[in-house]
Design an enzyme around this catalytic site. Structure first.
Site, PDB file in Angstrom:
ATOM      1  N   ASN A  57      -0.855 -23.992  -6.749  1.00 42.55           N
ATOM      2  CA  ASN A  57      -0.566 -22.822  -5.915  1.00 42.55           C
ATOM      3  C   ASN A  57      -1.132 -23.144  -4.532  1.00 42.55           C
ATOM      4  O   ASN A  57      -2.338 -23.030  -4.314  1.00 42.55           O
ATOM      5  CB  ASN A  57      -1.232 -21.589  -6.537  1.00 42.55           C
ATOM      6  CG  ASN A  57      -0.963 -20.324  -5.750  1.00 42.55           C
ATOM      7  OD1 ASN A  57      -0.375 -20.364  -4.652  1.00 42.55           O
ATOM      8  ND2 ASN A  57      -1.395 -19.203  -6.275  1.00 42.55           N
ATOM      9  N   HIS A 106       5.891 -11.134  -7.136  1.00 40.64           N
ATOM     10  CA  HIS A 106       5.079 -11.108  -8.366  1.00 40.64           C
ATOM     11  C   HIS A 106       5.958 -11.343  -9.597  1.00 40.64           C
ATOM     12  O   HIS A 106       5.592 -10.949 -10.712  1.00 40.64           O
ATOM     13  CB  HIS A 106       4.368  -9.748  -8.581  1.00 40.64           C
ATOM     14  CG  HIS A 106       3.271  -9.450  -7.620  1.00 40.64           C
ATOM     15  ND1 HIS A 106       3.029  -8.169  -7.150  1.00 40.64           N
ATOM     16  CD2 HIS A 106       2.338 -10.237  -7.025  1.00 40.64           C
ATOM     17  CE1 HIS A 106       2.002  -8.194  -6.339  1.00 40.64           C
ATOM     18  NE2 HIS A 106       1.567  -9.434  -6.224  1.00 40.64           N
ATOM     19  N   ARG A 157      -2.371  -3.254   2.271  1.00 40.86           N
ATOM     20  CA  ARG A 157      -1.004  -2.938   2.709  1.00 40.86           C
ATOM     21  C   ARG A 157      -0.701  -1.471   2.442  1.00 40.86           C
ATOM     22  O   ARG A 157      -1.084  -0.925   1.410  1.00 40.86           O
ATOM     23  CB  ARG A 157       0.024  -3.796   1.964  1.00 40.86           C
ATOM     24  CG  ARG A 157      -0.089  -5.273   2.253  1.00 40.86           C
ATOM     25  CD  ARG A 157       1.128  -6.021   1.684  1.00 40.86           C
ATOM     26  NE  ARG A 157       0.861  -7.448   1.615  1.00 40.86           N
ATOM     27  CZ  ARG A 157       0.884  -8.170   0.505  1.00 40.86           C
ATOM     28  NH1 ARG A 157       1.197  -7.616  -0.663  1.00 40.86           N
ATOM     29  NH2 ARG A 157       0.615  -9.450   0.544  1.00 40.86           N
ATOM     30  N   GLU A 194      -0.201 -16.159 -14.605  1.00 42.69           N
ATOM     31  CA  GLU A 194       0.885 -16.747 -13.831  1.00 42.69           C
ATOM     32  C   GLU A 194       0.930 -18.265 -13.972  1.00 42.69           C
ATOM     33  O   GLU A 194       1.997 -18.863 -13.987  1.00 42.69           O
ATOM     34  CB  GLU A 194       0.752 -16.326 -12.360  1.00 42.69           C
ATOM     35  CG  GLU A 194       1.065 -14.848 -12.193  1.00 42.69           C
ATOM     36  CD  GLU A 194       0.630 -14.267 -10.854  1.00 42.69           C
ATOM     37  OE1 GLU A 194      -0.559 -13.946 -10.706  1.00 42.69           O
ATOM     38  OE2 GLU A 194       1.478 -14.137  -9.968  1.00 42.69           O
TER      39      GLU A 194
END
Ligand code: ADP
Length: 404
Positions: free
Chosen positions: A8, A185, A246, A390
């Site tokens: 990642n 996501h 956010r 993930e």
């Protein structure tokens, strides 16, 4: 048994995990931070071999001017600390890539064309795609004989029907500028929704799930028979739920209003909505643990922050219930979803008529890191906590692609 290395790559970091695909578990993991910032820091972790044996953690400092150098440092850590990559069968390197646009609806084997595509999609994810690509290019050099697979955050949502992904905006925005809802996501939503069906002993193709991925970034997805049919993030990850920093949904005219009345530029408004908004703007902290500590001390701003956060969650659960028609499970995942019992309780408060309730004892006494139902026994709709993974999902998708 074969292994997959999952990477990642961020703008100044590379997180990695080497997974043994027989066990589906990491045999080493780590991160190189501050790439291109002078002295980089590499942290390499090797879990204990037997249950109860503590993990070993090694930290090194060295200069990594770019991602290629960062990956060399990772390779060096494997050969000096272990496990030695020469001694294992590395089936693939799986890369997390944020934006696959409308081009990628699943994992792909990386070649020069895929690299160009990721680069071309950079305007849609200017902070992420160039960094993801740098990691891919570094890894192709570091592992020239190992297949490289790109797994996109957006891919799982490519099944959204046009009615869900289309914004009602002028045609040439949609065609020339690719304006539509993409969702993010996806790797997490795919993993968690599949696990929910498996745990319930149901056929994935006949299971409808609402997943709330609540981390620092947060999104909700409605999944019908294994396919994403509605999701809260849109063209960018700003839309939807209230997040750590956010705003989530705001009036689309907010930009123009602030440009006209506050003397701000569009870029300043965008940065503020992404980095200085959300729970941080309301409570003064973006870590939910800190926010709840403030609530417990009687801080009214922090209380408003969690109220706004949970109100938005309830609104989305209701909307996604309508989108699905029938819901077979509601699942919480990621940092907040897995650990914050008060957010979970707040998210379903008042939704009894929809068949959604939580057993307070189960919700509060959850064993961290485990997959568990938190709804009462025999509840109409199981409410579950499923830790996301993930890295494992990227590794599984990489192997699936190669075996196809
Ligand atoms: P990211 O989006 O960065 O991957 P994570 O999924 O790791 O984020 O979630 C990080 C967030 O999880 C933290 O900012 C914090 O708000 C929340 N969190 C972590 N542990 C707890 C906890 N024990 N209780 C409440 N919130 C937590």
């Amino acid at each position: 048994m074969s292994h997959v290395l999952v990477l990642n790559s961020g703008s100044s970091s590379i997180k990695y995990q080497l997974l043994d695909m027989g066990e589906g578990a990491p045999v080493a993991s780590g991160v190189v931070e501050r790439i291109g910032e002078g002295q980089s820091i590499l942290t390499h972790k090797v879990p204990g071999n037997t249950p109860g044996t503590p993990a070993r953690k090694h930290e090194r400092r060295e200069a990594c001017p770019d991602h290629e150098a960062g990956l060399k440092a990772v390779l060096d850590a494997f050969s000096t600390i272990g496990p030695d990559l020469d001694g294992i069968e590395l089936a693939a390197v799986g890369h997390r890539v944020v934006h696959g646009g409308a081009r990628f609806g699943g994992a792909v084997l990386v070649d020069d064309q895929v690299e160009r595509d990721i680069e071309e999609l950079a305007p849609l994810a200017p902070l992420h795609n160039p960094a993801n690509l740098a990691g891919i290019q570094g890894a192709r050099k570091a592992f020239p004989n190992v297949p490289q697979v790109a797994v996109f955050d957006t891919a799982f949502h490519q099944t959204l029907p046009p009615a869900a992904y289309t914004y009602a905006v002028p045609a040439h925005w949609r065609t020339e500028h690719k304006v539509r809802r993409y969702g993010f996501h996806g790797t997490s939503h795919a993993y968690v929704s599949r696990r929910a069906a498996e745990i319930l002993g149901r056929d994935v193709a006949d299971t409808n799930v609402i997943v709330l991925h609540l981390g620092n970034g947060a999104s909700a997805t409605a999944i019908q028979g294994g396919r994403s049919v509605e999701t809260s993030m849109g063209l960018t990850p700003l839309e939807g739920l209230v997040m750590g920093t956010r705003s989530g949904d705001v009036d689309p005219s907010l930009h123009a209003y602030l440009v006209r009345n506050a003397g701000m530029s569009a870029a300043e408004v965008d940065t503020a909505l992404n980095k200085q908004s959300g729970v941080l703007a309301l409570a003064g902290a973006n870590d939910m643990r800190e926010v709840w500590r403030m609530v417990d001390e009687g801080d009214a701003d922090a209380k408003l922050a969690v109220d706004v956060y949970c109100h938005r969650l309830r609104k989305y659960i209701g909307a996604y219930y309508a989108a699905l028609g029938r819901v077979d499970a509601l699942v919480f995942t990621a940092g907040v979803g897995e650990n914050d019992e008060r957010v979970r309780a707040g998210a379903v408060a008042g939704l009894e008529r929809l068949g959604l309730t939580i057993d307070p004892a189960k919700n509060e006494n959850l064993e961290r890191g485990t997959e568990q139902a938190i709804s009462p026994d025999g509840a109409e709709i199981p409410v579950m906590v499923i830790p996301t993974n993930e890295e494992l999902e990227i590794a599984v998708q990489s192997l699936d692609l190669l075996n196809r």
